[in-house]
Write a protein that holds these residues in place. Structure first.
Motif, PDB file in Angstrom:
ATOM      1  N   GLN A  20       0.810  -1.024  -0.060  1.00 33.43           N
ATOM      2  CA  GLN A  20       0.026   0.517   0.448  1.00 33.43           C
ATOM      3  C   GLN A  20       1.255   1.150  -0.220  1.00 33.43           C
ATOM      4  O   GLN A  20       0.569   2.138  -0.619  1.00 33.43           O
ATOM      5  CB  GLN A  20      -0.388  -0.366   1.331  1.00 33.43           C
ATOM      6  N   ARG A  21       1.603   1.226   0.946  1.00 30.29           N
ATOM      7  CA  ARG A  21       2.643   2.683   0.873  1.00 30.29           C
ATOM      8  C   ARG A  21       3.960   2.451  -0.879  1.00 30.29           C
ATOM      9  O   ARG A  21       3.185   3.607  -1.354  1.00 30.29           O
ATOM     10  CB  ARG A  21       3.958   1.886   1.947  1.00 30.29           C
ATOM     11  N   LEU A  22       3.688   1.819  -1.374  1.00 28.86           N
ATOM     12  CA  LEU A  22       4.764   1.609  -2.498  1.00 28.86           C
ATOM     13  C   LEU A  22       3.612   2.138  -3.951  1.00 28.86           C
ATOM     14  O   LEU A  22       3.635   3.160  -4.429  1.00 28.86           O
ATOM     15  CB  LEU A  22       5.044   0.782  -2.819  1.00 28.86           C
ATOM     16  N   LYS A  23       2.256   1.965  -3.623  1.00 28.66           N
ATOM     17  CA  LYS A  23       1.428   2.467  -4.464  1.00 28.66           C
ATOM     18  C   LYS A  23       0.958   3.889  -4.266  1.00 28.66           C
ATOM     19  O   LYS A  23       0.868   4.818  -4.824  1.00 28.66           O
ATOM     20  CB  LYS A  23      -0.092   1.885  -4.939  1.00 28.66           C
ATOM     21  N   ARG A  24       0.550   4.088  -2.448  1.00 26.02           N
ATOM     22  CA  ARG A  24       0.170   5.389  -2.142  1.00 26.02           C
ATOM     23  C   ARG A  24       1.254   6.604  -2.675  1.00 26.02           C
ATOM     24  O   ARG A  24       0.712   7.584  -3.286  1.00 26.02           O
ATOM     25  CB  ARG A  24       0.022   5.073  -0.704  1.00 26.02           C
ATOM     26  N   HIS A  79       3.862   2.937  -7.525  1.00 22.62           N
ATOM     27  CA  HIS A  79       4.127   2.223  -8.141  1.00 22.62           C
ATOM     28  C   HIS A  79       2.897   1.641  -8.730  1.00 22.62           C
ATOM     29  O   HIS A  79       1.970   1.072  -8.108  1.00 22.62           O
ATOM     30  CB  HIS A  79       5.465   1.185  -7.462  1.00 22.62           C
ATOM     31  N   ASN A  80       3.232   1.135  -9.940  1.00 24.75           N
ATOM     32  CA  ASN A  80       1.723   0.282 -10.022  1.00 24.75           C
ATOM     33  C   ASN A  80       2.149  -1.035  -9.647  1.00 24.75           C
ATOM     34  O   ASN A  80       2.237  -1.856 -10.737  1.00 24.75           O
ATOM     35  CB  ASN A  80       1.998  -0.128 -12.193  1.00 24.75           C
ATOM     36  N   VAL A  81       1.231  -1.659  -8.361  1.00 32.02           N
ATOM     37  CA  VAL A  81       1.898  -2.673  -8.081  1.00 32.02           C
ATOM     38  C   VAL A  81       0.705  -3.211  -7.370  1.00 32.02           C
ATOM     39  O   VAL A  81      -0.166  -2.391  -6.713  1.00 32.02           O
ATOM     40  CB  VAL A  81       2.730  -2.925  -7.423  1.00 32.02           C
ATOM     41  N   GLU A  82       0.176  -4.548  -7.471  1.00 32.98           N
ATOM     42  CA  GLU A  82      -1.209  -5.091  -6.907  1.00 32.98           C
ATOM     43  C   GLU A  82      -0.355  -6.523  -5.944  1.00 32.98           C
ATOM     44  O   GLU A  82       0.299  -6.750  -6.331  1.00 32.98           O
ATOM     45  CB  GLU A  82      -1.734  -5.681  -7.864  1.00 32.98           C
ATOM     46  N   LEU A  83      -1.464  -6.610  -5.217  1.00 34.42           N
ATOM     47  CA  LEU A  83      -0.820  -6.952  -4.282  1.00 34.42           C
ATOM     48  C   LEU A  83      -2.188  -8.809  -3.891  1.00 34.42           C
ATOM     49  O   LEU A  83      -3.195  -8.221  -3.860  1.00 34.42           O
ATOM     50  CB  LEU A  83      -1.143  -7.155  -2.844  1.00 34.42           C
ATOM     51  N   LEU A  84      -1.915  -9.214  -4.013  1.00 26.77           N
ATOM     52  CA  LEU A  84      -3.315 -10.829  -3.926  1.00 26.77           C
ATOM     53  C   LEU A  84      -2.351 -11.645  -2.560  1.00 26.77           C
ATOM     54  O   LEU A  84      -1.604 -11.803  -2.872  1.00 26.77           O
ATOM     55  CB  LEU A  84      -3.106 -11.652  -5.388  1.00 26.77           C
ATOM     56  N   VAL A  85      -3.276 -11.610  -1.599  1.00 25.65           N
ATOM     57  CA  VAL A  85      -3.237 -12.651  -0.227  1.00 25.65           C
ATOM     58  C   VAL A  85      -3.867 -13.801  -0.302  1.00 25.65           C
ATOM     59  O   VAL A  85      -5.370 -13.431  -0.221  1.00 25.65           O
ATOM     60  CB  VAL A  85      -3.063 -11.811   0.981  1.00 25.65           C
TER      61      VAL A  85
END
Length: 386
Positions: free
Chosen positions: A107-111, A115-121
């Protein structure tokens, strides 16, 4: 008595029974994986809501992760600095519920850094191969690359791997064994041996220089043309090499393998055993009945060699031993009643000189010595045996 002394051997009938039993056991025990992933029908997650500029995303990087929080920021920054078109590239982190601050870090990297990074947990399944497959489902790009989160796969090699993908070459591998590249000098010796052994075991299945690599790329069309995949394995690249259409040319992009600087390796004896199980499933899938015949032939040869070694050992242990009826092993060499076998001269032990023995031809002295010394029973037993 022949079995006790190791003189008996397996007959062709016995060996045929061993072969048949091994073949049936191989058919029953060594089977392909029961649960398979079908690329066009097994999708579990739908992609996130697409932004208005979705057409700009042409490349996706899937990164399976577990307890890799400290490596994620350096990885994301290095990759976006290395690719040619950061705006058209996305990174998808597939985390197996690490609960180590990975969510907050992404979330920090996106906000904060854009950066265009997604997370799937994932909370209901684990494993490297299944994580990669879920990442493929979430990816929006036509070209997809898989890399580790531990920074052992260099970010500067990502763009050359993307460039190697095309309609003519829809599958490309990163290789640690190409010209001009090397393993990290700090990589432990036992890890090098394990990597070499894994490559040797997979060599009959593929001619790729590094089929064990976790750094590879493919197009979405190539994935959808693939046959059902084992989602529980740890070497998804090897699965795709065998089960997706074979291109006329397989590009291999050399890269220097780095050393982990943060976190710990996930390699364990359990993972190695699972790799062997995955490899067996692939051999069964690729070779069919021929593989079971090879297993049966190998088991038969092993039994025959083991039985021969056992017989030789028994013959060595019983060499020169006497038996209740006065018999002796056929390989004893010297009869057990002879002076040489007893380690002394019978004539000398009875006080008979060589001269008197010669006068009687030797036979009388031996006979008298056996009778006086209580050896008559041995003589009788030996005659009975003969």
């Amino acid at each position: 008595m022949r079995w006790r002394t190791g003189a008996s051997a397996l007959t062709p009938k016995h060996l045929a029974a061993v072969f048949a039993a091994s073949f049936v056991a191989s058919l029953l025990l060594l089977r392909p994986a029961a649960t398979l992933y079908h690329p066009t029908t097994s999708a579990k997650y739908s992609p996130p809501d697409a932004p208005t500029d979705n057409d700009q995303i042409h490349s996706s990087i899937i990164v399976p992760a577990y307890h890799e929080r400290d490596n994620l920021a350096p990885l994301v920054k290095s990759v976006f600095a290395a690719v040619r078109d950061p705006a058209g590239t996305e990174i998808i982190i597939v985390d197996d519920n690490s609960r180590d601050g990975t969510v907050e870090e992404i979330q920090r990297l996106k906000r904060d850094e854009g950066h265009n990074v997604e997370l799937l947990v994932r909370t209901d399944e684990k494993g490297l191969s299944s994580a990669v497959l879920r990442g493929f489902e979430r990816a929006r790009g036509q070209k997809m690359i898989v890399m580790d989160a531990d920074l052992q796969h260099p970010p500067e090699a990502v763009q050359p791997l993307f460039d190697a993908l095309s309609p003519e070459t829809p599958l490309a591998l990163g290789t640690r064994y190409g010209e001009g590249v090397s393993m990290s000098a700090n990589w432990p010796l036992h890890r090098r041996i394990i990597s070499w052994g894994a490559r040797v075991l997979a060599r009959p299945l593929t001619s790729a220089s590094d089929p064990m690599t976790g750094f590879f790329g493919l197009t979405r069309d190539q994935l959808h043309r693939s046959k059902p995949i084992n989602p529980s394995g740890f070497k998804i690249a090897l699965e795709l090499l065998l089960k997706s259409p074979h291109p006329a040319h397989l590009p291999e992009v050399p890269y220097s393998f780095g050393i982990r600087t943060s976190g710990s390796s996930k390699l364990s004896s359990k993972i190695m055993l699972k790799y062997v199980g995955q490899l067996v499933s692939l051999y069964v899938w690729a070779w069919g009945v021929f593989f079971h015949l090879l297993v049966a032939a190998g088991a038969t040869v092993a039994v025959q060699v083991g039985e021969k070694a056992w017989r030789l050992r028994k013959r060595a242990l019983t060499r020169g031993q006497e038996y209740p009826l006065g018999g002796y092993h056929s390989d004893a060499g010297v009869p057990p009643l002879s002076p040489k076998a007893k380690g002394r001269s019978v004539a000398g032990s009875r006080g008979l000189t060589s001269k008197s023995a010669g006068a009687n031809g030797g036979g009388l002295a031996d006979w008298v010595g056996n009778v006086v010394g209580g050896g008559s029973n041995q003589v009788l037993e030996r005659k009975r045996f003969l």
